[in-house]
Design a protein around this motif. Structure first.
Motif, PDB file in Angstrom:
ATOM      1  N   ASP A   1       0.889  -1.159   0.000  1.00 42.24           N
ATOM      2  CA  ASP A   1       0.000   0.000   0.000  1.00 42.24           C
ATOM      3  C   ASP A   1       0.924   1.205   0.000  1.00 42.24           C
ATOM      4  OD1 ASP A   1      -2.900  -0.784   0.369  1.00 42.24           O
ATOM      5  OD2 ASP A   1      -1.901  -2.016   1.884  1.00 42.24           O
ATOM      6  N   ARG A   2       0.854   1.994  -1.046  1.00 47.54           N
ATOM      7  CA  ARG A   2       1.824   3.074  -1.179  1.00 47.54           C
ATOM      8  C   ARG A   2       1.673   4.137  -0.093  1.00 47.54           C
ATOM      9  NH1 ARG A   2       4.256   4.467  -5.932  1.00 47.54           N
ATOM     10  NH2 ARG A   2       4.780   6.356  -4.782  1.00 47.54           N
ATOM     11  N   SER A   3       0.467   4.328   0.411  1.00 46.99           N
ATOM     12  CA  SER A   3       0.320   5.333   1.475  1.00 46.99           C
ATOM     13  C   SER A   3       1.237   4.963   2.642  1.00 46.99           C
ATOM     14  CB  SER A   3      -1.134   5.435   1.928  1.00 46.99           C
ATOM     15  OG  SER A   3      -1.581   4.184   2.403  1.00 46.99           O
ATOM     16  N   GLU A   4       1.244   3.682   2.994  1.00 47.83           N
ATOM     17  CA  GLU A   4       2.066   3.243   4.135  1.00 47.83           C
ATOM     18  C   GLU A   4       3.546   3.176   3.759  1.00 47.83           C
ATOM     19  OE1 GLU A   4      -0.102  -0.365   4.457  1.00 47.83           O
ATOM     20  OE2 GLU A   4      -1.309   0.340   6.154  1.00 47.83           O
ATOM     21  N   PHE A   5       3.823   2.633   2.590  1.00 50.71           N
ATOM     22  CA  PHE A   5       5.214   2.500   2.135  1.00 50.71           C
ATOM     23  C   PHE A   5       5.881   3.875   2.031  1.00 50.71           C
ATOM     24  CE2 PHE A   5       8.141   2.352  -1.574  1.00 50.71           C
ATOM     25  CZ  PHE A   5       9.043   1.397  -1.131  1.00 50.71           C
ATOM     26  N   ASP A   6       5.201   4.806   1.390  1.00 52.03           N
ATOM     27  CA  ASP A   6       5.800   6.142   1.214  1.00 52.03           C
ATOM     28  C   ASP A   6       6.003   6.816   2.568  1.00 52.03           C
ATOM     29  OD1 ASP A   6       5.484   5.497  -1.442  1.00 52.03           O
ATOM     30  OD2 ASP A   6       4.452   7.346  -2.009  1.00 52.03           O
ATOM     31  N   HIS A   7       5.088   6.526   3.507  1.00 55.30           N
ATOM     32  CA  HIS A   7       5.230   7.125   4.838  1.00 55.30           C
ATOM     33  C   HIS A   7       6.474   6.576   5.546  1.00 55.30           C
ATOM     34  CE1 HIS A   7       2.978   8.599   8.677  1.00 55.30           C
ATOM     35  NE2 HIS A   7       3.880   9.453   8.269  1.00 55.30           N
ATOM     36  N   VAL A   8       6.692   5.270   5.413  1.00 55.39           N
ATOM     37  CA  VAL A   8       7.896   4.672   6.015  1.00 55.39           C
ATOM     38  C   VAL A   8       9.145   5.339   5.426  1.00 55.39           C
ATOM     39  CG1 VAL A   8       9.263   2.547   6.222  1.00 55.39           C
ATOM     40  CG2 VAL A   8       6.770   2.448   6.476  1.00 55.39           C
TER      41      VAL A   8
END
Ligand SMILES: Cc1cc2nc3c(=O)[nH]c(=O)nc-3n(C[C@H](O)[C@H](O)[C@H](O)COP(=O)(O)OP(=O)(O)OC[C@H]3O[C@@H](n4cnc5c(N)ncnc54)[C@H](O)[C@@H]3O)c2cc1C
Length: 489
Positions: free
Chosen positions: A106-113
Motif C-alpha cells: 500500500d503506497r500510502s504506508e510505504f511512502d510514509h515509512v
C-alpha cells in the motif's frame, strides 16, 4: 565548490519514493538537505508492485529493514497471461535465489515509512509545504518559494545550492518551469482500478507476485496486498475508455463490467467484495527535455513516466534518486565537475528509462509472443543469447530493475559484454545490496565516471575493468534449462 550562502545545500521537492530516498541518501552522506512535501502523509498513491532493485536502493538508504518490519507482502516475481500463449513467469527466486525480492505495498504506508526514514537519516522534512516557484539566476536555480498549507498567504523563500525535483507528475521544474514535457502518443492509456478482498491468484504465481493478464482491449493487473486484499485494475486506450464509459452510470459499474469480461479476472474475484471506490488515472505517459542541468536533477516521475505495465515506476524513482544523490555528493566533495555529474545523471537515467520504454512498447504488441520479448530484452541489456541462463533471463533482469543497477552503459559494442556473469566483487568492493558492483557497472562511457557506494556514495573516474558484477550464479538445474534464442524474434 565556492563558499555557499544558501540556506540549505540541497532542496528536495516531493516526498514520494524518489524524494525520500534522495534525501535519505544525501543525509547519510552528511549533506545538509531539506525536503518539502505538499501533502501530509500517509496519503494515497497508486504504484503497488515493486521491482526487486528497489530493495537494494532501500538498503543503501537505511530503509529496507523498516519496510520489512512493517509487514508488507514479500514479492518474488510475477506471472503473465499475455497474448495467446500459455502462462509464463518472472520467478526471481527460481532464477536468483530467495534473497532477491521486493514488496507489494500500500503506497500510502510505504511512502510514509520512506519519508520518516529520510528524517531519521538526518534530512529536514516539512510536510504540508508546497513549492510554488523555483527562482533562477543566470540560468541556475537558486531558491524556491513555498507555502505551508496552514499559512498559504505567507510565502517563504529557501535558497539552495542544488535542487532535486522529485515532485512526481506535478513536475515543478519540468512541467511548470521549463514546460519541456512531451506526451507519449503510443501510450494514450487510461487506468481504472479498485481493491477487492480475497487472496486468490493464478496458479504458479511466485509468492507475493502480480498477475498481468492481457485482453483484446487492454490488460489487467491483480496485485496481492497484505491483510487479504488485492488491487485489481484495467488499462485501456483513452478513446475506448471514453466511448465505453458512457454506457455506465458510475465508474464502479464500468469497472465491474470490465472485470466480468475477462474469464480469468472474473474467476479470481468471484464471490469477493469490492472494498473501495473505483479510481482512474490518465495522461501519465511523458518524458521531459532535460533530466538535469546546472544546479538541478529531476528524479522519478518528475522527469518521465511510461506505463504501469512492467511496474517500473518506483524502480526508476529509486534508481534516479540514487544517481542524483551520488552525483551531488561527488560535486560537493570536489571529485567531479558539476557539468560531468549532470551528464552522468542524464545519460544513466535516460538509458534506464529508454530501455523500459522499448520493452513496454514491444509488449503492447501482443502478437510478438514471449520469444520476441525475451529476444528484445537480451538486445536491450546486451546479454549474449548463449549466456542467457533461461530464455527469459534478460527479460526478468530488466523488469526486476537489476540490469540498470549493474549495466548502465548503452549503445556500444563494448557494452555487449557488460552483463556477462563475471567473478564476484572482492570483499569491501561497492555493494548495492545483493548486486555486487564491479568497476564497469553504473559506468558512463563518455565521462568515464561510475557510481560508487563505499567508502562513501559518489562518483569516481576510472576506466572500466573487465568482467561484470552480477547476482550470484544461477543454480545448475536452471542452467540446464537454457534455450537457444538466437533465432527468436
Ligand atoms: C495506474 C498506475 C499504476 C502504477 N503501478 C505501478 C506499480 O505497480 N509499480 C510501480 O513501481 N509503479 C507503478 N506506477 C508508477 C508509480 O506510481 C510512480 O512511478 C512513482 O510513484 C513515482 O515516484 P515519485 O517519487 O517520482 O513520485 P510520487 O510518488 O508521485 O511523489 C511525488 C510527491 O511530490 C509531491 N509534490 C508534488 N508537487 C509538489 C510541490 N509543488 N511541492 C512539494 N511537494 C510536491 C506530491 O505530493 C508527492 O508526494 C503506476 C502508475 C500508474 C499511473
Amino acid at each position: 565548490m565556492e563558499l555557499s550562502t544558501a540556506d540549505v545545500k540541497v532542496l528536495v521537492v516531493g516526498g514520494g519514493p524518489a524524494g525520500s530516498l534522495a534525501a535519505a541518501l544525501l543525509a547519510r552522506a552528511g549533506i545538509d538537505v531539506l525536503l518539502l512535501e505538499k501533502d501530509v502523509f500517509p496519503r494515497y498513491h497508486i504504484g503497488e508492485a515493486l521491482a526487486s532493485s528497489c530493495r537494494s536502493i532501500l538498503e543503501l538508504a537505511g530503509a529496507a529493514q523498516k519496510v520489512d518490519d512493517f509487514g508488507f507482502m514479500s514479492k518474488h516475481g510475477g506471472l503473465f497471461r499475455w497474448g495467446t500463449e500459455k502462462d509464463w513467469c518472472a520467478d526471481w527466486t527460481e532464477m536468483f535465489g530467495p534473497e532477491v525480492r521486493s514488496w507489494s505495498v500500500d503506497r500510502s504506508e510505504f511512502d510514509h515509512v520512506l519519508l520518516k526514514n529520510a528524517a531519521e537519516q538526518g534530512a529536514r522534512v516539512v510536510e504540508n509545504a508546497a513549492v510554488k516557484r523555483v527562482v533562477f539566476e543566470d540560468g541556475r536555480p537558486v531558491a524556491a518559494e513555498w507555502v505551508r498549507g496552514d499559512a498559504p498567504e505567507q510565502l517563504r523563500t529557501t535558497r539552495f545550492d542544488f535542487i532535486v525535483d522529485a515532485s512526481g507528475r506535478a513536475g515543478v521544474l519540468t512541467a511548470q518551469h521549463f514546460k519541456n514535457r512531451t506526451r507519449h502518443e503510443v501510450f494514450r492509456n487510461v487506468a481504472i482500478w479498485s481493491y477487492w478482498d480475497g487472496e486468490e491468484l493464478l496458479p504458479g504465481t511466485p509468492q507475493g507476485g502480480s498477475n498481468i493478464i492481457s485482453s483484446p482491449d487492454g490488460w489487467y493487473w491483480v496485485i496481492p496486498l497484505r491483510n487479504g486484499r488485492r488491487s485489481v485494475g484495467f488499462v485501456m486506450h483513452e478513446t475506448a475508455f471514453r466511448e465505453r464509459r458512457r454506457d455506465y452510470d458510475s465508474l464502479e459499474d464500468f469497472l465491474s463490467a470490465l472485470v466480468d469480461e475477462s474469464d480469468t479476472v472474473r474467476s479470481l474475484v468471484q464471490g469477493d467484495t469490492r472494498l473501495a471506490k473505483a479510481r482512474v488515472e490518465q495522461d501519465y505517459s511523458y518524458v521531459s527535455g532535460d533530466f538535469s542541468g546546472p544546479g538541478y536533477f529531476v528524479a522519478g516521475d518528475a522527469a518521465c513516466f511510461l506505463d504501469p505495465l512492467l511496474s517500473s515506476g518506483v524502480h526508476l524513482a529509486s534508481y534516479s534518486a540514487l544517481l542524483a544523490a551520488a552525483s551531488i555528493v561527488a560535486v560537493v566533495d570536489g571529485d567531479t565537475e558539476e557539468s560531468e555529474a549532470s551528464a552522468f545523471y542524464e545519460s544513466l537515467y535516460r538509458n534506464a528509462y529508454t530501455r523500459m520504454l522499448a520493452m513496454v512498447s514491444r509488449m503492447y504488441d501482443q502478437y510478438q509472443g514471449q520469444a520476441g520479448y525475451f529476444w528484445l530484452a537480451q538486445r536491450l541489456t546486451g546479454t549474449p543469447a548463449e549466456r542467457a541462463v533461461q530464455p527469459n533471463s534478460a527479460f526478468v533482469e530488466l523488469v526486476a530493475g537489476i540490469s540498470d543497477l549493474f549495466d548502465a552503459q548503452h549503445g556500444k559494442e563494448s557494452d555487449q559484454v557488460a552483463t556477462v556473469p563475471g567473478p564476484a566483487a572482492p570483499a569491501n568492493e561497492d555493494t548495492l545490496g545483493l548486486v555486487e558492483i564491479m568497476p564497469r557497472d553504473l559506468y558512463d562511457d563518455n565521462s568515464q565516471l561510475r557510481l560508487v557506494t563505499s567508502p562513501r556514495l559518489g562518483l569516481r573516474r576510472e576506466q572500466p575493468a573487465t568482467g561484470g558484477g552480477r547476482l550470484r550464479p544461477p543454480r545448475p538445474a536452471e542452467a540446464a534449462e537454457q534455450a537457444d534464442l538466437t533465432t527468436a524474434g
